[in-house]
Design a protein around this motif. Structure first.
Motif, PDB file in Angstrom:
ATOM      1  N   GLY B 148       0.830  -1.205   0.000  1.00 35.30           N
ATOM      2  CA  GLY B 148       0.000   0.000   0.000  1.00 35.30           C
ATOM      3  C   GLY B 148       0.856   1.242   0.000  1.00 35.30           C
ATOM      4  N   ARG B 149       0.448   2.236   0.822  1.00 42.33           N
ATOM      5  CA  ARG B 149       1.146   3.519   0.780  1.00 42.33           C
ATOM      6  C   ARG B 149       1.064   4.220   2.122  1.00 42.33           C
ATOM      7  NH1 ARG B 149      -2.912   7.012   1.078  1.00 42.33           N
ATOM      8  NH2 ARG B 149      -4.957   6.343   0.349  1.00 42.33           N
ATOM      9  N   PHE B 150       1.836   5.333   2.235  1.00 45.40           N
ATOM     10  CA  PHE B 150       1.773   6.184   3.417  1.00 45.40           C
ATOM     11  C   PHE B 150       0.550   7.107   3.279  1.00 45.40           C
ATOM     12  CE2 PHE B 150       3.262   9.718   6.152  1.00 45.40           C
ATOM     13  CZ  PHE B 150       3.549   8.984   7.288  1.00 45.40           C
ATOM     14  N   PHE B 151       0.172   7.786   4.379  1.00 46.62           N
ATOM     15  CA  PHE B 151      -0.943   8.738   4.310  1.00 46.62           C
ATOM     16  C   PHE B 151      -0.619   9.867   3.341  1.00 46.62           C
ATOM     17  CE2 PHE B 151      -1.301   7.515   8.980  1.00 46.62           C
ATOM     18  CZ  PHE B 151      -2.227   6.522   8.717  1.00 46.62           C
ATOM     19  N   ALA B 163      -5.898   4.036   8.059  1.00 48.59           N
ATOM     20  CA  ALA B 163      -4.937   3.436   9.002  1.00 48.59           C
ATOM     21  C   ALA B 163      -3.807   2.724   8.258  1.00 48.59           C
ATOM     22  CB  ALA B 163      -5.640   2.445   9.935  1.00 48.59           C
ATOM     23  N   ILE B 164      -2.615   2.761   8.875  1.00 53.84           N
ATOM     24  CA  ILE B 164      -1.500   1.921   8.428  1.00 53.84           C
ATOM     25  C   ILE B 164      -1.273   0.921   9.558  1.00 53.84           C
ATOM     26  CG2 ILE B 164       0.966   1.866   7.879  1.00 53.84           C
ATOM     27  CD1 ILE B 164       0.638   4.771   6.871  1.00 53.84           C
ATOM     28  N   ILE B 165      -1.138  -0.367   9.197  1.00 60.62           N
ATOM     29  CA  ILE B 165      -1.008  -1.374  10.262  1.00 60.62           C
ATOM     30  C   ILE B 165       0.398  -1.958  10.282  1.00 60.62           C
ATOM     31  CG2 ILE B 165      -3.458  -1.971  10.322  1.00 60.62           C
ATOM     32  CD1 ILE B 165      -2.887  -4.337   8.539  1.00 60.62           C
ATOM     33  N   VAL B 196       0.679  -1.157   4.917  1.00 58.83           N
ATOM     34  CA  VAL B 196       1.268  -2.039   5.932  1.00 58.83           C
ATOM     35  C   VAL B 196       2.714  -1.605   6.126  1.00 58.83           C
ATOM     36  CG1 VAL B 196       1.906  -4.409   6.527  1.00 58.83           C
ATOM     37  CG2 VAL B 196      -0.202  -3.972   5.236  1.00 58.83           C
ATOM     38  N   ARG B 197       3.076  -1.384   7.377  1.00 58.93           N
ATOM     39  CA  ARG B 197       4.448  -0.955   7.643  1.00 58.93           C
ATOM     40  C   ARG B 197       5.407  -2.149   7.549  1.00 58.93           C
ATOM     41  NH1 ARG B 197       6.748   2.937  12.520  1.00 58.93           N
ATOM     42  NH2 ARG B 197       8.800   3.139  11.573  1.00 58.93           N
ATOM     43  N   VAL B 212      -0.772   0.232  15.346  1.00 58.76           N
ATOM     44  CA  VAL B 212      -1.633   0.719  14.264  1.00 58.76           C
ATOM     45  C   VAL B 212      -1.457   2.237  14.202  1.00 58.76           C
ATOM     46  CG1 VAL B 212      -4.023   1.043  13.526  1.00 58.76           C
ATOM     47  CG2 VAL B 212      -3.313  -1.140  14.507  1.00 58.76           C
ATOM     48  N   TYR B 213      -1.293   2.773  12.998  1.00 60.05           N
ATOM     49  CA  TYR B 213      -1.073   4.214  12.844  1.00 60.05           C
ATOM     50  C   TYR B 213      -2.274   4.856  12.179  1.00 60.05           C
ATOM     51  CZ  TYR B 213       3.572   2.354  13.546  1.00 60.05           C
ATOM     52  OH  TYR B 213       4.637   1.678  14.051  1.00 60.05           O
ATOM     53  N   VAL B 214      -2.703   6.004  12.730  1.00 57.88           N
ATOM     54  CA  VAL B 214      -3.795   6.772  12.114  1.00 57.88           C
ATOM     55  C   VAL B 214      -3.356   8.236  12.089  1.00 57.88           C
ATOM     56  CG1 VAL B 214      -5.541   5.152  12.972  1.00 57.88           C
ATOM     57  CG2 VAL B 214      -4.971   7.187  14.322  1.00 57.88           C
ATOM     58  N   PRO B 215      -3.967   9.083  11.273  1.00 59.58           N
ATOM     59  CA  PRO B 215      -3.621  10.509  11.319  1.00 59.58           C
ATOM     60  C   PRO B 215      -3.900  11.072  12.707  1.00 59.58           C
ATOM     61  CG  PRO B 215      -4.849  10.010   9.342  1.00 59.58           C
ATOM     62  CD  PRO B 215      -4.912   8.780  10.190  1.00 59.58           C
TER      63      PRO B 215
END
Ligand SMILES: Nc1ncnc2c1ncn2[C@@H]1O[C@H](COP(=O)(O)OP(=O)(O)OP(=O)(O)O)[C@@H](O)[C@H]1O
Ligand SMILES: [Mg+2]
Lengths: 229, 411
Positions: B148-151, B163-165, B196-197, B212-215
């Motif tokens: 996928g990609r970054f925000f 979200a990035i997981i 996905v990281r 889990v990363y969110v803005p």
């Protein structure tokens, strides 16, 4: 004839506490190359002390000792070790073999200290064992050999560096008469091949093998039959 | 010829020593016990620390060396915790203030986190760290994307539910499914997975891949503002960390209108602080291990000396024989030194083998990673052999000075 050994005024004094024991009280003795000498004398007369000094195992308290013209009495410890290794073969009453080593290794030992490489060492040692008639016993340990065989291994060890002088302090003392005779036969052969031999004994019939007999009492030579011819 | 002779003497003595040790296996192994324990202690601790170092290096690499962290608390608290308890939270407004004013800063990225339940279909993960980040996050840390990609900047500024997981979250929730574009529930709120990281591994048994990363804005709008943020400031010139730190301190004090007499009510942290504390800690460990190790080596060495003295007495006759047929003093010294150093070397070797087992167990059973460093293996054997030489000197000298006539008479 060449002088091999020249002893002049050799004295040995042991100090035990405050008591001084005069083991040798002034020995003068000249030995020529190729002689076969027996030293006799009562117990405690100083025979072993004299042999140890001749064999460079011990040093005299006083006196002058030349071996092949070299002043041994002036030598340091490491030079004496080298003399013992190269010039002298010593046979003891109690054999003094390394118990954990087999016959071959025991015979090789002087060659190891002389820095002889392994393959040559083995050949020389095997030859020496052959001379004393123990070629087939080279892998036996001392405990697996009879007294006479052990003493023959010790003689092979004494011969292995082709010494100028063979010393034997009561070599038959721990052997029965038959084994003793066998050992004496080897000495006879060695003498006939030109080796110089000095041995200490209590027994007249052993001493009779020699060509010259030196009697010692109380640290002095009291009788010397002299060089035959 | 002289050198050949010396070599032959050495080699033969080596064999003699080996045979004599092999003849007394029980005694040999018991004697080396002290040496084994000493070397084992040192090598084991070295292996733990070397493992820690490796883990720490990874951990540290996540914390950029040219990044300053403005936090409510210092990372390492040496005194009382309560002193820091009443500090005000660090706010997004302060982060903006720093971004506006700092001349040393290249990028400023506030971050904040909370714990929450994460669901996908029927799968549930509890107590997962949800980290709020801004677009600049990828400028202040190494944020690699596996799938996928970054925000996008828009997603961050519009507070989208994306979200990035972490890599392990993907494995646990999705198994073989493609997670990109799927909806997950974080604390009951819907989010779309956009990335996905990349896998990061473990630190002290803690996985770095279950976040889990969110803005950050989304985190605030969905879950409230209660928490303090941390401000990550990447410094343009890494050689000016000190100056940058002072500047940030100044602007924070301005932002908070602190009077000159008031102390800082925030902390500026950096990698170096951690590094220093870590070094102090491991230095302590090393010192303790070397202390214990050295002590048991000395005790072991004295044991060796004792057994060698016994051996000299036992073998008086053997020494007499060897001297009588031409062994010099130096040769006898060599024989016994080789024997005692071999005795210790065997101990060192046993210890090294055991330390491999120990470090494997530590690696398996505790959160500490452990690897046996090569230098400790080589060093362990060589050092213990030297111990053998040292403690063998006296017995060897004693053996070499024996009088041959007297030794031959010895029964
Ligand atoms: N190390 C020593 N310390 C004190 N006295 C000694 C020592 N060695 C020998 N002696 C003494 O020196 C004298 C000569 O001893 P030596 O061993 O030479 O006699 P020996 O002729 O070989 O006797 P034997 O026939 O019994 O072997 C003896 O009185 C002995 O007690
Ligand atoms: Mg005698």
């Amino acid at each position: 004839m060449d002088k091999l050994i020249e002893l002049k005024g050799i004295k040995k004094v042991y100090k035990v506490g405050k008591v001084e024991v005069h083991a040798l009280r002034g020995i003068d003795l000249t030995v020529r190359k190729g002689e076969y000498i027996a030293i006799m004398g009562p117990s405690g007369s100083g025979k072993s002390t004299l042999m140890n000094i001749i064999g460079c195992l011990d040093t005299p308290t006083e006196g002058v000792y030349h071996l092949e013209g070299v002043p041994v009495h002036e030598m340091n410890d490491s030079q004496l070790a080298e003399i013992r290794n190269k010039k002298i073969g010593f046979v003891f009453q109690t054999f003094n073999l390394l118990p954990r080593a087999n016959a071959l290794h025991n015979v090789e030992l002087p060659l190891i200290y002389a820095g002889v490489p392994a393959s040559r060492r083995k050949k020389i040692a095997e030859h020496a064992l052959e001379i004393v008639g123990l070629k087939d016993r080279k892998h036996h340990r001392p405990s697996e050999l009879s007294g006479g065989q052990r003493q023959r291994v010790a003689i092979a060890r004494a011969l292995v560096n082709r010494p100028s002088l063979l010393l034997a302090d009561e070599p038959t003392g721990n052997l029965d008469s038959k084994a003793g005779e066998e050992v004496m036969k080897i000495f006879e052969e060695l003498y006939e091949n030109g080796n110089t031999i000095i041995l200490v004994t209590h027994e007249k019939y052993i001493a009779d093998h020699a060509r010259r007999i030196v009697h010692i009492r109380d640290g002095r030579i009291i009788d010397d039959t002299g060089v035959a011819s | 010829m002289k050198w050949l002779g010396a070599f032959i003497t050495f080699w033969e003595n080596f064999k003699i020593a080996f045979k004599s040790l092999a003849a007394n296996k029980m005694r040999t192994s018991l004697t080396t016990l002290g040496i084994v324990i000493g070397v084992l202690t040192i090598v084991s601790v070295a292996s733990i620390i070397s493992g820690l170092n490796k883990g720490f290096a990874e951990q540290i690499s996540n914390i950029g060396s040219n990044v300053l962290y403005i936090n409510k608390y210092p990372w390492i608290i040496m005194d009382d915790w309560y002193k820091y308890k009443n500090r005000p939270d660090i706010t997004l407004r302060e982060a903006s203030f720093i971004r506006e004013h700092s001349k040393y800063a290249e990028a400023v990225a506030p971050t904040s986190g909370r714990r929450s339940i994460v669901k996908y279909k029927d799968k549930i993960l509890e107590d997962i760290r949800v980290v709020g980040i801004v677009y600049e996050e990828k400028d202040v840390e190494n944020f690699e994307i596996d799938e996928g990609r970054f925000f996008s900047p828009i997603e961050v500024s519009r507070k989208r539910s994306v979200a990035i997981i972490g890599y392990e979250i993907k494995e646990r929730l999705f198994e073989d499914d493609d997670p990109i574009g799927k909806k997950i529930l974080i604390g009951g709120q819907k989010f779309v997975v956009v990335g996905v990281r990349s896998k990061r591994g473990n630190i002290f048994g803690q996985s770095l891949d279950i976040d889990v990363y969110v803005p950050l804005g989304t985190l605030y709008s969905k879950f409230g503002h209660r928490r303090s943020v941390g401000i990550q400031v990447k410094v343009k010139d890494p050689s000016l960390m000190e100056e940058a730190s002072e500047e940030l301190r100044f602007w924070m004090r301005v932002a908070r209108a602190l009077k000159p007499t008031e102390p800082d009510n925030f902390s500026i942290n950096r990698q170096e602080t951690l590094l220093k504390t870590y070094r102090d800690l491991t230095r302590g460990l090393y010192t303790a291990a070397f202390g214990i190790g050295a002590l048991s080596l000395i005790v072991g060495g004295i044991g060796i000396m004792n057994i060698m003295l016994v051996s000299v007495t036992e073998r008086k006759r053997e020494i007499g024989i060897r001297k009588a047929i031409g062994a010099k003093r130096s040769t006898i010294v060599l024989q016994f030194l080789i024997e005692s150093s071999m005795l210790c070397g065997v101990g060192g070797l046993i210890a090294v083998i055991l330390s491999f087992i120990v470090s494997m167990l530590i690696d398996k059973l505790t959160p500490f990673p452990a690897t046996v460093p090569l230098w400790s293996v080589v060093g362990g054997v060589i050092f213990s052999s030297l111990i053998g030489v040292f403690f063998g000197l006296y017995p060897a000298a004693k053996a070499s000075k024996l009088d041959p006539v007297e030794s031959l008479r010895y029964e």
